[in-house]
Design a protein around this motif. Structure first.
Motif: not given
Length: 802
Positions: A599-613
């Motif tokens: 999901g993160k890779e397909l969304l790219g910049v559209r992903n607003n969540v930066s917390d990797e934990s």
């Protein structure tokens, strides 16, 4: 200190080898010049002096060193002591091979290579010999200075001394002539004229310089021979000048004076610039045979000496590459500047490595490489190839399983071979095998092989409506067919014509552009069902192993082809199904972790969540997909009418089908002629898409261009032509071709060089582009905007813009 001493010794040794070849040429030339005036032979020794003192020179097509087929005179590499198998290049193949075979190889686990010990010992012997000879000359000079301490001034700079046996010149700043007593007036006039000519020609400085260089190169017997012969030519050319100035009628008396000095043992050898320190027999014979030179004879001799000197002072032009950039240092530099490089094992496929990783490896490893001089490429097929992109056709570094000690650097039709330590082949092979991103062989064939075309690649998307996209890491390639031919295009860089077989093989791994697949988003459609099946099949494969690991990345690395299949074949259409799994609560455990990464890779910049934990469900609960904001293209707000024209033209030329375009031109000059205006620019054009407050770069480039407008009767301008610099080997020549006046076609002096120099450092337009972007966003009331900067195998950054 030890390293400095070895570096100095190797520098002197390399100069001595080159000078040795020059000495042999001069000795051969002296045979042909033996019946001419000795001033010509004397002048030729200046070439040897240059080669003994200068480690660098210029390249020249008619260099006499062309048999070396190299533009550098580094016969003994600086890293010789660190090489696993030391290699030297002495200019003659069989000699180089014989010396190389006698050099000791590195000893594993030893604290120092045998060559390091040999070099250190040799450098110590060299410096001791140098200091000994230098000390001898200084002591001799001091003793001679003491002998003339009681000399009596005769007149001007002429002194008479009872403690010396022979006349000579002494001194560097204000040279003085010293004479022993007892000469007749006739002999004295010859002696004084001879010594005055020495002083007039600065021989009193040249000979000490030659002796100093003899001290530096004392180990070279050819240098000793050249010093002796140079001194002989110096004296005989001085004798000839005496006859020229005083008249040929003194030949008999002059010869008798020389003979008298020789018989009375009043000649001292080695004294700086003395009247008679050279061979009396040769000098007397030369004096008796002397004839007054003619103008045309002197002119022909001077021309011949000039040609010989140019041929001996210059280095040969490289016979294998017209490109100054086809070298290992440049290849390492541009490798390190790339986010990713493709490394391929022919017949098996390729993987991606970071440019920084390979650039650092090449910079360190190539210190032990020695260029291997060959006239034409070997009939060898490479086993390994690293594609080092330089923004044009790209360099390629080839390695061979059949000859592990061989490598070849190629680019734009040129090549250079290198002898390398064999174990480095295995190091490159391990780089290929240690990375999980795999590229099938059929895809590599389509992307990296094919025939270069002259078609320009300057658009974000090709003109052809029916095309497919292949994504390799962060790079995008287009596949399409037109007029019965098949093409692979990398935007802004190249278009290659490929075979039908390569095209069809690569299509298996390509997908349609996202804009043409909106209809497939309906879940009930066959396309949506195929996407769901694609995702589930590959998810099962990814989750199958390694069972002992709890790290989701281990599963993805173990089945990277399956993971990439979802990204490539599913693309944007895979995103609704992936997100639907979270909505349905079907994204737990390992499955959830893999779906979150998809999901993160397909969304790219559209992903607003930066917390990797966050866990997969936590990530989805916080996800608010950024929505695209539509903005117009950039518009120039200044008062410069030429700039206004340029901005309008560049935006029209570079804007894409989606997002907005911002340009930043560097305007070099505008020329008017017969109702036409021609403007020369280099423009940084970039398209963006804005998602809420985050910008995504969609495509861009920096391209020089010449824009021609026709002026109307009302003072308006109409675009007539737009000429861009071509890529690859045609880049420089295409710029020079369009740097002409708009009507007469007369070349504009210096403009092409100015454009090319600017292209080497275009930081001004990068800065201007960022300023224009910020201004454009603020003008459209967009504040607090960040630029999403992605990196290969590194976390993305959000860079503030407004």
């Amino acid at each position: 200190m030890e390293q400095f001493l070895q570096d100095a010794f190797l520098a002197v040794l390399n100069m001595s080898i080159t000078a040795g070849y020059a000495i042999l040429f001069v000795l051969l030339a002296r045979l042909f010049l033996r019946k001419t005036f000795k001033i010509f032979s004397y002048c030729l020794w200046g070439v040897v002096l240059f080669r003994l003192i200068s480690p660098v020179s210029f390249s020249f097509a008619l260099s006499f060193f062309s048999f070396m087929k190299k533009d550098t005179m580094e016969h003994i590499p600086a890293g010789l002591g660190m090489m696993a198998q030391p290699q030297v290049d002495l200019g003659v193949n069989y000699v180089s091979q014989a010396v190389t075979s006698s050099l000791p190889a590195a000893t594993p686990m030893a604290s120092a290579n045998p060559m390091q010990i040999i070099l250190f010992a040799a450098s110590l012997v060299w410096v001791l010999g140098f200091l000994s000879l230098l000390a001898y000359s200084l002591i001799s000079y001091g003793l001679l200075k003491g002998k003339v301490g009681q000399a009596i001034l005769v007149r001007d700079n002429i002194w008479e001394c009872h403690t010396i046996q022979s006349p000579f010149v002494l001194g560097f700043l204000k040279p003085k002539i010293y004479l022993p007593p007892g000469f007749s007036e006739g002999e004295k006039s010859y002696i004084l004229k001879h010594e005055e000519i020495h002083i007039r020609r600065y021989d009193y400085l040249i000979k000490p310089l030659a002796y100093f260089l003899l001290c530096l190169h004392w180990f070279n017997p050819l240098v000793w021979l050249s010093f002796i012969l140079m001194t002989k030519d110096m004296e005989m050319s001085c004798d000839e000048q005496v006859l020229k100035e005083m008249g040929q009628e003194i030949k008999q008396d002059y010869s008798r004076s020389l003979l008298s000095l020789a018989l009375s043992h009043r000649m001292i050898g080695g004294s700086p610039l003395a009247f008679g320190e050279s061979s009396a027999k040769s000098r007397i014979k030369n004096v008796l045979n002397y004839k007054q030179p003619t103008f045309w004879g002197m002119l022909a001799g001077a021309a011949g000496i000039l040609i010989l000197s140019l041929g001996l002072i210059s280095n040969p032009e490289s016979s294998q590459s017209a490109s100054a950039n086809l070298n290992l240092n440049y290849a390492a530099k541009i490798s390190a500047a790339q986010d990713q490089l493709i490394i391929r094992v022919h017949g098996q496929g390729a993987s991606l490595i970071t440019g920084e990783e390979f650039g650092e490896w090449l910079a360190g490893a190539s210190g032990g490489w020695t260029e291997k001089l060959v006239s034409s490429p070997y009939e060898l097929s490479p086993t390994l190839t690293v594609y080092v992109n330089d923004g044009t056709e790209g360099y390629r570094l080839h390695f061979y399983d059949s000859e592990k000690g061989l490598a070849m650097l190629s680019g734009d039709g040129d090549f250079r071979y290198y002898t390398i330590p064999p174990q480095q082949y295995e190091q490159v092979y391990s780089l290929w095998g240690s990375h999980s991103y795999f590229i099938p062989e059929v895809v590599v064939q389509a992307l990296m092989e094919g025939k270069k075309t002259n078609r320009q690649s300057v658009q974000d998307i090709p003109d052809e409506k029916d095309y497919r996209v292949i994504e390799v890491g962060r790079e995008v390639y287009y596949l399409y067919q037109k007029d019965g031919k098949y093409y692979c295009e990398r935007p802004y860089l190249f278009i290659r014509e490929i075979t039908e077989e390569s095209y069809k093989g690569a299509l298996t791994f390509a997908h349609k552009p996202s804009g043409s697949r909106q209809e497939s988003l309906k879940e009930s459609s066959p396309e949506a069902q195929e996407i769901a099946q694609l995702i589930e099949d590959n998810l099962q494969t990814i989750m199958s192993s390694p069972g002992q690991s709890s790290n989701p990345d281990d599963y993805i690395k173990a089945h990277d082809m399956a993971y990439e299949s979802i990204i490539k074949y599913g693309g944007e259409n895979a995103l609704p199904y992936v997100l639907a799994q979270f909505e349905a609560g079907n994204a737990e455990g390992l499955r959830g972790q893999i779906l979150m990464r998809l999901g993160k890779e397909l969304l790219g910049v559209r992903n607003n969540v930066s917390d990797e934990s966050l866990s997969p469900q936590e990530w989805y609960s916080r996800l608010q997909i950024r929505r695209e904001v539509s903005l117009p293209d950039f518009a120039y707000q200044g008062n410069d009418p030429v700039a206004q024209l340029v901005y309008q033209t560049e935006v029209q030329k570079h804007k894409g089908r989606q997002g907005f375009c911002v340009v930043a031109p560097h305007i070099f000059a505008g020329y008017r002629e017969d109702g036409k205006l021609k403007v020369f620019v280099t423009t940084y054009a970039q398209s963006f898409r804005l998602y809420d407050n985050v910008l995504a770069e969609e495509g861009g480039g920096i391209v020089p261009a010449a824009i021609t407008y026709r002026e109307g009767a009302d003072g308006s301008y109409t675009l007539e032509s737009y000429e861009q610099a071509q890529d690859g080997a045609y880049f420089g020549s295409s710029i020079r071709e369009y740097c002409v006046m708009p009507v007469s076609g007369k070349p504009i002096e210096g403009l092409a060089e100015e454009i090319l120099n600017h292209y080497g450092d275009y930081s001004d337009i990068i800065k201007l582009q960022r300023e224009n972007l910020a201004e454009h966003l603020q003008r459209n009331n967009r504040y607090g905007v960040f630029l999403h900067q992605s990196h290969y195998q590194k976390p993305a950054e959000l860079i503030p813009v407004t």
